[in-house]
Enzyme design. Structure first.
Site, mmCIF file in Angstrom:
data_model
loop_
_atom_site.group_PDB
_atom_site.id
_atom_site.type_symbol
_atom_site.label_atom_id
_atom_site.label_comp_id
_atom_site.label_asym_id
_atom_site.label_seq_id
_atom_site.Cartn_x
_atom_site.Cartn_y
_atom_site.Cartn_z
ATOM 1 N N TYR A 121 11.767 6.667 -2.133
ATOM 2 C CA TYR A 121 10.638 7.365 -1.500
ATOM 3 C C TYR A 121 10.573 8.803 -2.006
ATOM 4 O O TYR A 121 9.513 9.295 -2.410
ATOM 5 C CB TYR A 121 10.836 7.337 0.025
ATOM 6 C CG TYR A 121 9.691 7.904 0.829
ATOM 7 C CD1 TYR A 121 8.496 7.202 0.968
ATOM 8 C CD2 TYR A 121 9.803 9.139 1.466
ATOM 9 C CE1 TYR A 121 7.442 7.719 1.721
ATOM 10 C CE2 TYR A 121 8.760 9.651 2.221
ATOM 11 C CZ TYR A 121 7.585 8.940 2.351
ATOM 12 O OH TYR A 121 6.549 9.453 3.095
ATOM 13 N N SER A 137 4.474 14.168 0.730
ATOM 14 C CA SER A 137 5.280 14.236 1.953
ATOM 15 C C SER A 137 6.058 15.551 1.926
ATOM 16 O O SER A 137 6.159 16.182 0.865
ATOM 17 C CB SER A 137 6.274 13.064 1.954
ATOM 18 O OG SER A 137 7.230 13.208 2.977
HETATM 19 N N1 NAD Z 1 4.176 9.050 9.035
HETATM 20 C C1 NAD Z 1 4.809 10.069 8.534
HETATM 21 O O1 NAD Z 1 5.566 10.768 9.240
HETATM 22 C C2 NAD Z 1 4.614 10.439 7.081
HETATM 23 C C3 NAD Z 1 5.224 11.614 6.620
HETATM 24 C C4 NAD Z 1 5.044 11.970 5.292
HETATM 25 C C5 NAD Z 1 4.262 11.191 4.462
HETATM 26 N N2 NAD Z 1 3.672 10.049 4.938
HETATM 27 C C6 NAD Z 1 2.857 9.271 4.006
HETATM 28 O O2 NAD Z 1 1.615 8.967 4.608
HETATM 29 C C7 NAD Z 1 1.053 7.822 3.960
HETATM 30 C C8 NAD Z 1 0.510 6.865 4.997
HETATM 31 O O3 NAD Z 1 1.594 6.325 5.725
HETATM 32 P P1 NAD Z 1 1.585 6.168 7.310
HETATM 33 O O4 NAD Z 1 2.676 7.001 7.822
HETATM 34 O O5 NAD Z 1 0.227 6.323 7.825
HETATM 35 O O6 NAD Z 1 2.093 4.650 7.439
HETATM 36 P P2 NAD Z 1 1.368 3.329 7.974
HETATM 37 O O7 NAD Z 1 2.370 2.238 7.752
HETATM 38 O O8 NAD Z 1 0.867 3.535 9.344
HETATM 39 O O9 NAD Z 1 0.137 3.133 6.989
HETATM 40 C C9 NAD Z 1 0.312 2.737 5.635
HETATM 41 C C10 NAD Z 1 -0.819 1.814 5.221
HETATM 42 O O10 NAD Z 1 -0.643 1.487 3.822
HETATM 43 C C11 NAD Z 1 -0.965 0.106 3.660
HETATM 44 N N3 NAD Z 1 -0.336 -0.461 2.457
HETATM 45 C C12 NAD Z 1 0.982 -0.700 2.251
HETATM 46 N N4 NAD Z 1 1.159 -1.302 1.045
HETATM 47 C C13 NAD Z 1 -0.073 -1.417 0.485
HETATM 48 C C14 NAD Z 1 -0.545 -1.950 -0.748
HETATM 49 N N5 NAD Z 1 0.301 -2.506 -1.648
HETATM 50 N N6 NAD Z 1 -1.867 -1.924 -1.006
HETATM 51 C C15 NAD Z 1 -2.733 -1.409 -0.086
HETATM 52 N N7 NAD Z 1 -2.348 -0.900 1.094
HETATM 53 C C16 NAD Z 1 -1.028 -0.892 1.375
HETATM 54 C C17 NAD Z 1 -0.434 -0.536 4.931
HETATM 55 O O11 NAD Z 1 -1.018 -1.813 5.146
HETATM 56 C C18 NAD Z 1 -0.830 0.490 5.988
HETATM 57 O O12 NAD Z 1 -2.117 0.218 6.506
HETATM 58 C C19 NAD Z 1 2.163 7.251 3.090
HETATM 59 O O13 NAD Z 1 1.960 7.624 1.734
HETATM 60 C C20 NAD Z 1 3.409 7.916 3.634
HETATM 61 O O14 NAD Z 1 4.415 8.017 2.675
HETATM 62 C C21 NAD Z 1 3.851 9.667 6.225
#
Ligand code: NAD
Length: 278
Positions: free
Chosen positions: A157, A144
């Site tokens: 986080y 991130s």
């Molecule tokens: N959205 C943002 O702005 C952003 C920014 C920086 C980093 N990220 C990172 O991107 C990645 C994806 O997140 P996102 O934003 O798409 O969120 P999201 O909630 O849309 O997707 C996350 C997915 O992870 C799955 N998940 C959660 N716990 C789990 C487990 N124990 N086992 C298997 N699957 C599991 C959830 O069911 C979901 O489908 C994460 O690592 C997040 O930290 C997101």
């Protein structure tokens, strides 16, 4: 990794958000996609989307916190599909809005378990098998912008995202001799379900609490489309980038951090000069 077509990509957390974006982008490039997610229904729904566009997708319910389930995932990918050349350790969760010292144990445990141990479980199960596959292999670990700068009011986080960045740089060095490269994906705001990460919180970590955060929700909703991020990641894998920054202005954060470090080196110089060894 130049050749994508015909190869297998495993995407954890592929049932939603950035993982779904990557799954779609890889399927567009004629890869067979495996979605490993704790949310089976949503994983199936993304698989149907991929099949509707003529692609191939295997949705599997996996809780990444459970090493045995991740090992079972790798076994299945190798027995049914012959192995994976691309692994995206992407699933991640967070709590919001509390200063570090006030965050309850279960919040720390949950975020560390999914974001850090989930990635470690993925590497342990897949790397020994990937090493044996011929050709170029690649791992994308989702960190991130919080992995390159301070994450205010998201202490657990921030700790995990810095850890994932360090792990990714380490793997890039260690994997080179085995044909395995690694990128750290560092998104800024992307319009996903992360504000409701709590929806899939396992019972052993207290289950869903309904916690969210309005300010963060607006910031996330104003972010990039996950499909766009998926296509960026696909190109970055082909180009073998060590870091995948989704937003070029993240550079200000990195520059500011680097500047603080440079100033600290200058301070250390002055300190040694003022305090010579007797
Ligand atoms: N959205 C943002 O702005 C952003 C920014 C920086 C980093 N990220 C990172 O991107 C990645 C994806 O997140 P996102 O934003 O798409 O969120 P999201 O909630 O849309 O997707 C996350 C997915 O992870 C799955 N998940 C959660 N716990 C789990 C487990 N124990 N086992 C298997 N699957 C599991 C959830 O069911 C979901 O489908 C994460 O690592 C997040 O930290 C997101």
């Amino acid at each position: 990794m130049k050749e994508l077509a015909g190869r297998v990509a495993v995407v954890t957390g592929g049932a939603s958000g950035i993982g779904r974006g990557m799954a779609l982008a890889f399927a567009e490039a004629d890869m067979q996609v495996v979605i490993a997610d704790i949310d089976e229904e949503s994983a199936r729904s993304v698989a149907r989307e991929i099949e509707a566009m003529g692609g191939r997708c295997l949705p599997l319910r996996v809780d990444l916190v459970k090493a045995q389930e991740v090992e079972g995932l790798a076994e299945k990918v190798w027995s049914d599909l012959g192995g994976a050349h691309l692994l995206c350790n992407n699933a991640g969760v967070t709590t919001f809005g509390m200063m570090c010292e006030g965050i309850p144990d279960l919040d720390w445990d949950w975020v560390l378990a999914v974001n850090l141990h989930g990635v470690v479980n993925g590497l342990r199960a897949f790397l020994p098998r990937m090493r044996e596959l011929p050709g170029e292999k690649h791992v994308v670990n989702t960190s991130s912008t919080t992995g390159v700068g301070p994450g205010v009011f998201v202490g657990p986080y921030a700790a995990t995202k810095h850890a994932v960045l360090g792990l990714s740089e380490t793997l890039r060095e260690e994997g080179a001799a085995h044909g395995i490269s690694c990128s750290a994906l560092c998104p800024n705001n992307v319009d996903t379900g992360i504000v409701a990460a709590d929806r899939n919180r396992q019972a052993e970590f207290g289950g869903p609490t309904g916690a969210g955060n309005e300010m963060v929700a607006a910031f996330i909703a104003s972010g990039l489309a996950p499909e766009r991020v998926g296509r960026m990641v696909r190109q970055a894998v082909i180009d073998d980038l060590p870091f995948i920054f989704t937003h070029a202005d993240t550079r200000e954060l990195v520059d500011a951090r680097y500047q603080r470090m440079v100033e600290s080196f200058a301070w250390a110089d002055r300190w040694h000069e003022a305090n010579p060894e007797p």
